[in-house]
Design a protein around this motif. Structure first.
Motif, PDB file in Angstrom:
ATOM      1  N   GLU A   2       1.764  -4.890  -9.337  1.00 31.32           N
ATOM      2  CA  GLU A   2       2.887  -4.393  -8.228  1.00 31.32           C
ATOM      3  C   GLU A   2       3.554  -3.078  -8.742  1.00 31.32           C
ATOM      4  O   GLU A   2       3.620  -2.772  -9.760  1.00 31.32           O
ATOM      5  CB  GLU A   2       3.924  -5.468  -8.096  1.00 31.32           C
ATOM      6  CG  GLU A   2       3.455  -7.027  -8.055  1.00 31.32           C
ATOM      7  CD  GLU A   2       2.710  -7.000  -6.786  1.00 31.32           C
ATOM      8  OE1 GLU A   2       3.140  -6.743  -5.621  1.00 31.32           O
ATOM      9  OE2 GLU A   2       1.695  -7.802  -6.549  1.00 31.32           O
ATOM     10  N   GLN A 187       2.990 -10.953   7.527  1.00 26.85           N
ATOM     11  CA  GLN A 187       3.275 -11.201   6.083  1.00 26.85           C
ATOM     12  C   GLN A 187       2.169  -9.762   5.542  1.00 26.85           C
ATOM     13  O   GLN A 187       2.875  -8.763   4.847  1.00 26.85           O
ATOM     14  CB  GLN A 187       2.452 -12.344   5.467  1.00 26.85           C
ATOM     15  CG  GLN A 187       2.574 -12.095   3.965  1.00 26.85           C
ATOM     16  CD  GLN A 187       1.866 -13.436   3.092  1.00 26.85           C
ATOM     17  OE1 GLN A 187       1.990 -14.723   3.743  1.00 26.85           O
ATOM     18  NE2 GLN A 187       1.189 -13.297   2.127  1.00 26.85           N
ATOM     19  N   ASN A 190       4.164  -6.599   6.415  1.00 23.52           N
ATOM     20  CA  ASN A 190       5.403  -6.349   5.274  1.00 23.52           C
ATOM     21  C   ASN A 190       4.881  -6.030   4.049  1.00 23.52           C
ATOM     22  O   ASN A 190       5.691  -5.399   2.957  1.00 23.52           O
ATOM     23  CB  ASN A 190       6.321  -7.561   5.691  1.00 23.52           C
ATOM     24  CG  ASN A 190       6.931  -7.461   6.825  1.00 23.52           C
ATOM     25  OD1 ASN A 190       7.237  -6.718   7.406  1.00 23.52           O
ATOM     26  ND2 ASN A 190       7.263  -8.891   7.075  1.00 23.52           N
ATOM     27  N   ALA A 191       3.756  -6.604   3.489  1.00 23.07           N
ATOM     28  CA  ALA A 191       3.296  -6.378   2.268  1.00 23.07           C
ATOM     29  C   ALA A 191       2.867  -5.058   2.035  1.00 23.07           C
ATOM     30  O   ALA A 191       2.964  -4.456   0.879  1.00 23.07           O
ATOM     31  CB  ALA A 191       1.825  -7.288   1.943  1.00 23.07           C
ATOM     32  N   GLN A 194       6.166  -3.312   1.408  1.00 24.15           N
ATOM     33  CA  GLN A 194       6.876  -3.323   0.150  1.00 24.15           C
ATOM     34  C   GLN A 194       5.735  -3.241  -1.104  1.00 24.15           C
ATOM     35  O   GLN A 194       5.942  -3.531  -2.083  1.00 24.15           O
ATOM     36  CB  GLN A 194       7.161  -4.954   0.259  1.00 24.15           C
ATOM     37  CG  GLN A 194       8.228  -5.477   1.131  1.00 24.15           C
ATOM     38  CD  GLN A 194       8.395  -6.649   1.090  1.00 24.15           C
ATOM     39  OE1 GLN A 194       7.607  -7.518   1.400  1.00 24.15           O
ATOM     40  NE2 GLN A 194       9.714  -7.114   1.324  1.00 24.15           N
ATOM     41  N   SER A 196       2.966  -4.739  -2.049  1.00 27.31           N
ATOM     42  CA  SER A 196       2.723  -5.997  -2.705  1.00 27.31           C
ATOM     43  C   SER A 196       1.381  -6.513  -2.398  1.00 27.31           C
ATOM     44  O   SER A 196       1.078  -6.949  -1.312  1.00 27.31           O
ATOM     45  CB  SER A 196       3.749  -7.159  -2.281  1.00 27.31           C
ATOM     46  OG  SER A 196       3.246  -8.313  -2.664  1.00 27.31           O
ATOM     47  N   ASN A 198      -0.585  -8.437  -4.015  1.00 28.00           N
ATOM     48  CA  ASN A 198      -0.942  -9.712  -3.863  1.00 28.00           C
ATOM     49  C   ASN A 198      -0.781 -10.313  -2.830  1.00 28.00           C
ATOM     50  O   ASN A 198      -1.607 -11.449  -2.178  1.00 28.00           O
ATOM     51  CB  ASN A 198      -0.079 -10.480  -5.236  1.00 28.00           C
ATOM     52  CG  ASN A 198      -0.626 -10.183  -6.559  1.00 28.00           C
ATOM     53  OD1 ASN A 198      -1.632  -9.633  -6.685  1.00 28.00           O
ATOM     54  ND2 ASN A 198       0.459 -10.357  -7.614  1.00 28.00           N
ATOM     55  N   SER A 199       0.683 -10.201  -2.073  1.00 28.61           N
ATOM     56  CA  SER A 199       0.943 -10.624  -0.787  1.00 28.61           C
ATOM     57  C   SER A 199       0.077 -10.435   0.216  1.00 28.61           C
ATOM     58  O   SER A 199      -0.306 -11.092   0.958  1.00 28.61           O
ATOM     59  CB  SER A 199       2.310 -10.340  -0.537  1.00 28.61           C
ATOM     60  OG  SER A 199       2.782 -10.761   0.857  1.00 28.61           O
ATOM     61  N   GLN A 202      -3.073 -12.493  -0.108  1.00 18.35           N
ATOM     62  CA  GLN A 202      -2.958 -13.914   0.574  1.00 18.35           C
ATOM     63  C   GLN A 202      -3.072 -13.647   1.951  1.00 18.35           C
ATOM     64  O   GLN A 202      -3.593 -14.527   2.503  1.00 18.35           O
ATOM     65  CB  GLN A 202      -1.578 -14.602   0.104  1.00 18.35           C
ATOM     66  CG  GLN A 202      -1.519 -14.509  -1.415  1.00 18.35           C
ATOM     67  CD  GLN A 202      -0.221 -14.978  -1.990  1.00 18.35           C
ATOM     68  OE1 GLN A 202       0.648 -14.766  -1.184  1.00 18.35           O
ATOM     69  NE2 GLN A 202      -0.087 -15.590  -3.108  1.00 18.35           N
ATOM     70  N   ALA A 203      -2.397 -12.697   2.558  1.00 17.14           N
ATOM     71  CA  ALA A 203      -2.230 -12.582   3.907  1.00 17.14           C
ATOM     72  C   ALA A 203      -3.632 -12.347   4.751  1.00 17.14           C
ATOM     73  O   ALA A 203      -4.151 -13.085   5.744  1.00 17.14           O
ATOM     74  CB  ALA A 203      -1.285 -11.315   4.530  1.00 17.14           C
ATOM     75  N   GLN A 206      -5.565 -15.735   4.378  1.00 14.15           N
ATOM     76  CA  GLN A 206      -5.075 -16.691   5.507  1.00 14.15           C
ATOM     77  C   GLN A 206      -5.528 -16.181   6.965  1.00 14.15           C
ATOM     78  O   GLN A 206      -5.870 -17.016   7.733  1.00 14.15           O
ATOM     79  CB  GLN A 206      -3.446 -16.669   5.574  1.00 14.15           C
ATOM     80  CG  GLN A 206      -2.791 -17.458   6.473  1.00 14.15           C
ATOM     81  CD  GLN A 206      -3.426 -19.185   6.235  1.00 14.15           C
ATOM     82  OE1 GLN A 206      -3.142 -19.674   5.198  1.00 14.15           O
ATOM     83  NE2 GLN A 206      -4.180 -19.563   7.369  1.00 14.15           N
TER      84      GLN A 206
END
Length: 407
Positions: A2, A187, A190-191, A194, A196, A198-199, A202-203, A206
């Motif tokens: 990160e 998500q 926003n990732a 930010q 991120s 990892n986020s 995941q997004a 999904q």
């Protein structure tokens, strides 16, 4: 790894609530109303009898006797959405009651004036749109039970029987299947803001699962919708008066305009879902396809259109992935693009079965002396596109978005 927090951008984060999108139901209207206030009983009485009135060719006579009602008695947003569903379905029935060879070219003022007023209040066009037929036209039989086709009903109907119910409710379930994908998209945006990784990973994972679930859900069309009934009965009531050879000049809305107005019919392209996915994934369509898709955004609730535009103006996912040199992100992105291309290929197969093959069968059954739809009409989707070439172009441009590390 990160990035340090001091690099996080100050751009406000994306949220669904800002665009009146439900965490549970996505673009579907949560808990749509089934009844309007008593002042509007004349509308609801006709709406509840629409299939019979259209099939017996009595709808035009009933509408002509209908009182001109005051839309100011529509107080809530949900009441306005139900009014738009009722008035626009009544309009489709009025125009097409006698079939596509004898459309009614003037909408009487007692229907045209309230339809246009409610449309202006909602920011929608005065014709049946996806947000009416699908997003506002569903209700659970038992709210405690899961959202499955056996536990759902439609609120307002027109000719088509169980196949119409299946067509609408499978599309409702497609919108529901998209909800995890819509949340993943938020998500993901926003990732990136930010930083991120990892986020974001995941997004993307999904989002792929949601797209695959949409494809599986669309497959229920085969179980619940008869292609011959869709083609011969349902399709005409989704047809508009723009780019339609059956109504080349459009429809006169009496008391609104002395000139005919042109509006496209219902189309899957009026669903916000794939527009949002395309913008997030950075998929670019041909000019002709993009022009049609952008025009269809005018047929969406304004807050949904604004959501698409917000994603469009967010930092580029593709640029972020390429600059990150993260192989996992690149792979997850490509899996989303391939899943979306697979969904579009599957949609082509469904449209081929329900429009193209059904048209050929209908032509074979028709006695030569009976007029049928023109060749131009048979090749078009209800939104007015030459349907297969449009869908194939959109699918092919999706596949072209696959990223290679050298890009």
């Amino acid at each position: 790894m990160e990035s340090p927090s001091q690099n996080v951008t100050t751009t406000p984060l994306l949220s669904l609530g800002r665009f009146h999108i439900s965490e549970d139901y996505g673009f579907l209207l949560p808990n749509p109303l089934k009844e309007l206030p008593d002042h509007f009983r004349p509308w609801m009485e006709i709406a509840n009898e629409l299939p019979h009135l259209i099939e017996s060719q009595q709808l035009q006579a009933r509408v002509n006797k209908m009182p001109l009602l005051n839309c100011q008695f529509l107080q809530s947003y949900r009441e306005q959405r139900l009014a738009h569903l009722v008035l626009s379905l009544m309009t489709m029935g009025y125009v097409w009651q006698r079939g596509e060879t004898q459309p009614q070219e003037v909408l009487p003022r007692n229907l045209a004036l309230p339809l246009v007023e409610v449309s202006r209040n909602l920011g929608l066009p005065p014709i049946l749109v996806h947000s009416d037929l699908v997003l506002t036209n569903w209700t659970p039989r038992n709210p405690e039970r899961p959202m499955e086709i056996g536990n759902l009903d439609i609120i307002v109907s027109f000719p088509g029987g169980e196949s119409l119910r299946g067509f609408i409710l499978v599309t409702v379930l497609v919108e529901k299947a998209a909800v995890p994908g819509i949340k993943a998209l938020v998500q993901g945006v926003n990732a990136i803001l930010q930083r991120s990784q990892n986020s974001l990973l995941q997004a993307l994972q999904q989002l792929r699962l949601s797209i695959q679930d949409i494809t599986r859900t669309l497959g229920q069309m085969h179980d619940y919708v008869d292609p011959d009934i869709f083609y011969a009965v349902i399709r005409i009531f989704l047809s508009g008066w723009k780019d339609n050879p059956a109504m080349p000049v459009g429809l006169i809305y009496e008391g609104v305009s002395t000139e005919p107005l042109q509006y496209s019919g219902g189309s899957a392209a009026q669903s916000t879902v794939l527009h949002a996915f395309d913008e997030f994934l950075g998929i670019r369509h041909s000019k002709e396809s993009a022009d049609f898709l952008h025009r269809m955004r005018e047929y969406m609730p304004p807050s949904h259109k604004a959501f698409i535009e917000e994603i469009h103006s967010s930092p580029s996912l593709r640029d972020h992935i390429l600059s990150s040199a993260n192989v996992q992100l690149l792979t997850a992105y490509n899996q989303c693009v391939e899943a979306l291309a697979d969904l579009r290929s599957y949609h082509i197969a469904v449209v081929t079965k329900y429009l193209i093959t059904a048209a050929t069968k209908a032509k074979g059954r028709r006695p030569n002396r009976l007029p049928g739809p023109s060749q131009a009409l048979e090749e078009r989707g209800t939104g007015g596109t030459v349907v297969l070439s449009f869908l194939k172009s959109v699918r092919d441009k999706t596949l072209e978005a696959v990223l290679h590390q050298s890009d």
